[in-house]
Design a protein around this motif. Sequence first.
Motif, PDB file in Angstrom:
ATOM      1  N   GLU A 116       0.805  -1.217   0.000  1.00 48.58           N
ATOM      2  CA  GLU A 116       0.000   0.000   0.000  1.00 48.58           C
ATOM      3  C   GLU A 116       0.838   1.266   0.000  1.00 48.58           C
ATOM      4  OE1 GLU A 116      -2.873  -0.366   3.088  1.00 48.58           O
ATOM      5  OE2 GLU A 116      -3.523  -2.314   2.352  1.00 48.58           O
TER       6      GLU A 116
ATOM      7  N   ARG B 163       7.237   7.309  -7.443  1.00 44.01           N
ATOM      8  CA  ARG B 163       5.982   7.697  -8.098  1.00 44.01           C
ATOM      9  C   ARG B 163       6.150   7.983  -9.576  1.00 44.01           C
ATOM     10  NH1 ARG B 163       2.486   9.251  -3.768  1.00 44.01           N
ATOM     11  NH2 ARG B 163       3.738   9.043  -1.899  1.00 44.01           N
TER      12      ARG B 163
ATOM     13  N   GLY C 177      -5.705  10.009   5.631  1.00 43.20           N
ATOM     14  CA  GLY C 177      -5.966   8.856   4.775  1.00 43.20           C
ATOM     15  C   GLY C 177      -4.716   8.090   4.399  1.00 43.20           C
ATOM     16  N   ASP C 178      -3.578   8.705   4.626  1.00 44.29           N
ATOM     17  CA  ASP C 178      -2.353   8.028   4.204  1.00 44.29           C
ATOM     18  C   ASP C 178      -1.951   6.941   5.172  1.00 44.29           C
ATOM     19  OD1 ASP C 178      -1.964   9.350   1.927  1.00 44.29           O
ATOM     20  OD2 ASP C 178      -0.743  10.940   2.800  1.00 44.29           O
TER      21      ASP C 178
ATOM     22  N   LYS D 187      -7.195  -0.530  -1.290  1.00 42.23           N
ATOM     23  CA  LYS D 187      -5.741  -0.417  -1.367  1.00 42.23           C
ATOM     24  C   LYS D 187      -5.345   0.610  -2.435  1.00 42.23           C
ATOM     25  CE  LYS D 187      -3.262  -3.846  -2.877  1.00 42.23           C
ATOM     26  NZ  LYS D 187      -3.095  -5.275  -3.122  1.00 42.23           N
TER      27      LYS D 187
ATOM     28  N   LYS E 193      -6.138   4.147  -1.401  1.00 42.71           N
ATOM     29  CA  LYS E 193      -5.151   4.673  -0.469  1.00 42.71           C
ATOM     30  C   LYS E 193      -3.904   5.137  -1.213  1.00 42.71           C
ATOM     31  CE  LYS E 193      -6.090   2.338   3.879  1.00 42.71           C
ATOM     32  NZ  LYS E 193      -5.834   1.122   4.638  1.00 42.71           N
ATOM     33  N   ARG E 194      -3.481   4.301  -2.143  1.00 37.12           N
ATOM     34  CA  ARG E 194      -2.269   4.613  -2.887  1.00 37.12           C
ATOM     35  C   ARG E 194      -2.463   5.887  -3.720  1.00 37.12           C
ATOM     36  NH1 ARG E 194      -0.568  -0.101  -6.587  1.00 37.12           N
ATOM     37  NH2 ARG E 194      -0.333  -1.559  -4.885  1.00 37.12           N
TER      38      ARG E 194
ATOM     39  N   HIS F 202      -4.591   8.212  -3.324  1.00 38.52           N
ATOM     40  CA  HIS F 202      -4.773   9.363  -2.474  1.00 38.52           C
ATOM     41  C   HIS F 202      -3.421   9.958  -2.128  1.00 38.52           C
ATOM     42  CE1 HIS F 202      -6.833  11.975   0.204  1.00 38.52           C
ATOM     43  NE2 HIS F 202      -6.088  11.592   1.225  1.00 38.52           N
ATOM     44  N   GLN F 203      -2.497   9.060  -1.808  1.00 35.81           N
ATOM     45  CA  GLN F 203      -1.128   9.506  -1.551  1.00 35.81           C
ATOM     46  C   GLN F 203      -0.569  10.227  -2.764  1.00 35.81           C
ATOM     47  OE1 GLN F 203       0.704   5.745  -0.567  1.00 35.81           O
ATOM     48  NE2 GLN F 203       1.778   6.746   1.085  1.00 35.81           N
TER      49      GLN F 203
END
Lengths: 245, 224, 245
Positions: A21, A26, A243-244, C222, C225-226, C228-229
């Motif tokens: 997760e 990136r 949320g992280d 999952k 969450k990712r 969102h990051q």
Amino acid sequence: MTKRDPLFAIKVEDVVKSYAEVMVLRRIKFSLQPGEVAVILGANGAGKSTLLRILAMLTQPDSGSIDIYGNDIAKNGPQVRALTGSVLHSPMLYTDMSVRENLTLFAELYRLKNIDTLIEKNACKVGIQSRLDHRVRTLSHGFQKRAALARALMHKPQLLLLDEPESGLDSRSVSYLENVVEEYRSSGRTILMTTHIIEHALEIADKAIVITDGYVHLESTTTCLNKSNILSAYSHTLPKTSGDL
Amino acid sequence: MRESLAVIWAIGRKDLLLETRNKDVIVAISVFALLVLMIFTFAIDINQVNAKLTGPGILWASIAFAGVTGLNRAFALELEGNTLEALMLAPISRDLIYAGKMLGNFLFITAAQIIVIPIFAVLFNLAVLRWEMLVVSLLTTIGFSAIGTLFAAMTIRVRAREVMLPLLFLPVVTPLIMAAVESTSHVVNDSSWPEIYQWIQLAIAFDIAFIVISAFIFQQILED
Amino acid sequence: MTKVINLIVSPIALSAVLMGTTLWLILVWVPTETNQGAVQRILYLHVPIAWGAMMGIIVVSAGSFLYLWKKNEIWDRLAVASAEVGVVFGGLALLTGMIWAKPVWAVWWTGEAKLTTTLILFFIYVAYLMFRAYFPPGTQRQRLAAIIAIIGAIDTPIIYFAANLWSQAHPPLITGPAADSESSLGTSLGVVLLASTISFTLLFILLVKMRYEIRKSEDEIKHFKRNHQLDSAVLNNISQARGTS
């Protein structure tokens, strides 16, 4: 700009890597020219080691492309590995074998000729001639790291990947490392290394790449950089929202 | 081809060299197997009548259980210094790493059998030292090391690795164990070659199937 | 009102009705088999459950193969879901089989080829599920689990062949009262088996679908969450660029 541009020693495009997760890398994008000595900087957990593992082909990226000397690493694995030498976090040596036995084994795996002379030559480069017949287990951390460097140099790789090579080394060991870096620079081969020590990085490298939160935040020649530039690039960490993970 | 064989041999020879220094694997397999044999000689009152009936099964059960602990150990060795990654950095295809590790494991289990089988023959008073037994033992060991090397590489990152490896290994090799037990019992009963041969065929089919698949699939296993 | 209609026509309701009808057919409608007695009725459950277990294995292998080929998570989810349901069906098949065998064959268990094969496969897929539980999450886990499932599938014919050869060498001791007699039931046996097979097939599909959807929701969380990051990182990047220029 074609994919097989020989001008680049490394060309990394949009590399993404996530573990479960967490997104570690990136969208990494940078390139190196042959003969450049580059250093990757970043805070702990910025993904420096992951990036090196991907370049060393030990970890597969989720997406993105990487060219090393004009070879796509996803397609020409063995060729790229023959061009690359890596010293990653652990020395990766068989601790119950002597340094010579280790180097012989890896020389055979790289299908090298005249192994004995090669071993002597590379042992001199990193200053472990006197320890060649000692078992790795009995060597100090510094000597183990030097032996690992010798292993990576055996097949004269065009690209050397070093993960925090100077950590835990005394000044003598560091000077051997600097000699290797100098040799690479002068012979037009490429080095990509990570480090924590910014001053040393600025001294030794031609180019600095700062990774923060999985992006390349700064890619610049070291001549116009100082420590505070880099530290300010470090500090752009994300505000962690609830949320992280 | 010759280069590939040289690489496989280099990896296998390295395992042997380490084994001569540590003596972990072969001793562990042999002692474990002998212990299992010994416990069975108490658990079942072995006599001339039932030795032929139970002996072959006990022999191969002990070798399978002991072998799987040895395989665990043999891969733990590569984890200690992260050396598996050093092998992966080399410009060789992954199936050569597989073949090299398999060669090492094959030699370990074979060496252990050289110790265990004669002692078994004495304890159970069975005439197993025949050339047919050599064939049976080789084929079984090839299959054990083919599957064992594959699963040992897969379970490296699993927590509770020591448990997971036998749980995967034993059910998959069951047909091979059946073949080994049945052909050994033909050997001790002095059966003719054709009777043994049908089981030998099964073992050969098993070995070929899993060596081919493993070599093919090993690339997928090593990268994360 | 629409809710009620939806419930009535929903597959779950359909499955419940079918299952109820099947039980009525088995326990009330079909006459008792004269040779084996009442215990024979368990076969109407045993056969369809064993069929479900077999479907489970086929779907696990197909899903795993497609996952390795296409690298699409859909196939992995399908494989796990049907492995979970398949293992439950397999366990029930073994259990119902033993309950039937004890009065009819006079033993709970024998070395018959189909029994041995089912038992070994049951263990292989239990190991598959345990492996998934023990392995750190990520694509490597999915890949390795798929490989285990495929190895199990390839092993199946070999196991069956070996078990068959083995049971020929050691003929099972079937000494029960009605081991080899013809059934006294004609078409009614076929009718009940067919109805039961349909009900259990539907139940199997429903359970797999439910497990599949739970996995899917987990994956969506999952990914959310990712991403969102990722979003907050992008925003941060933009504000960065504005700040420095």
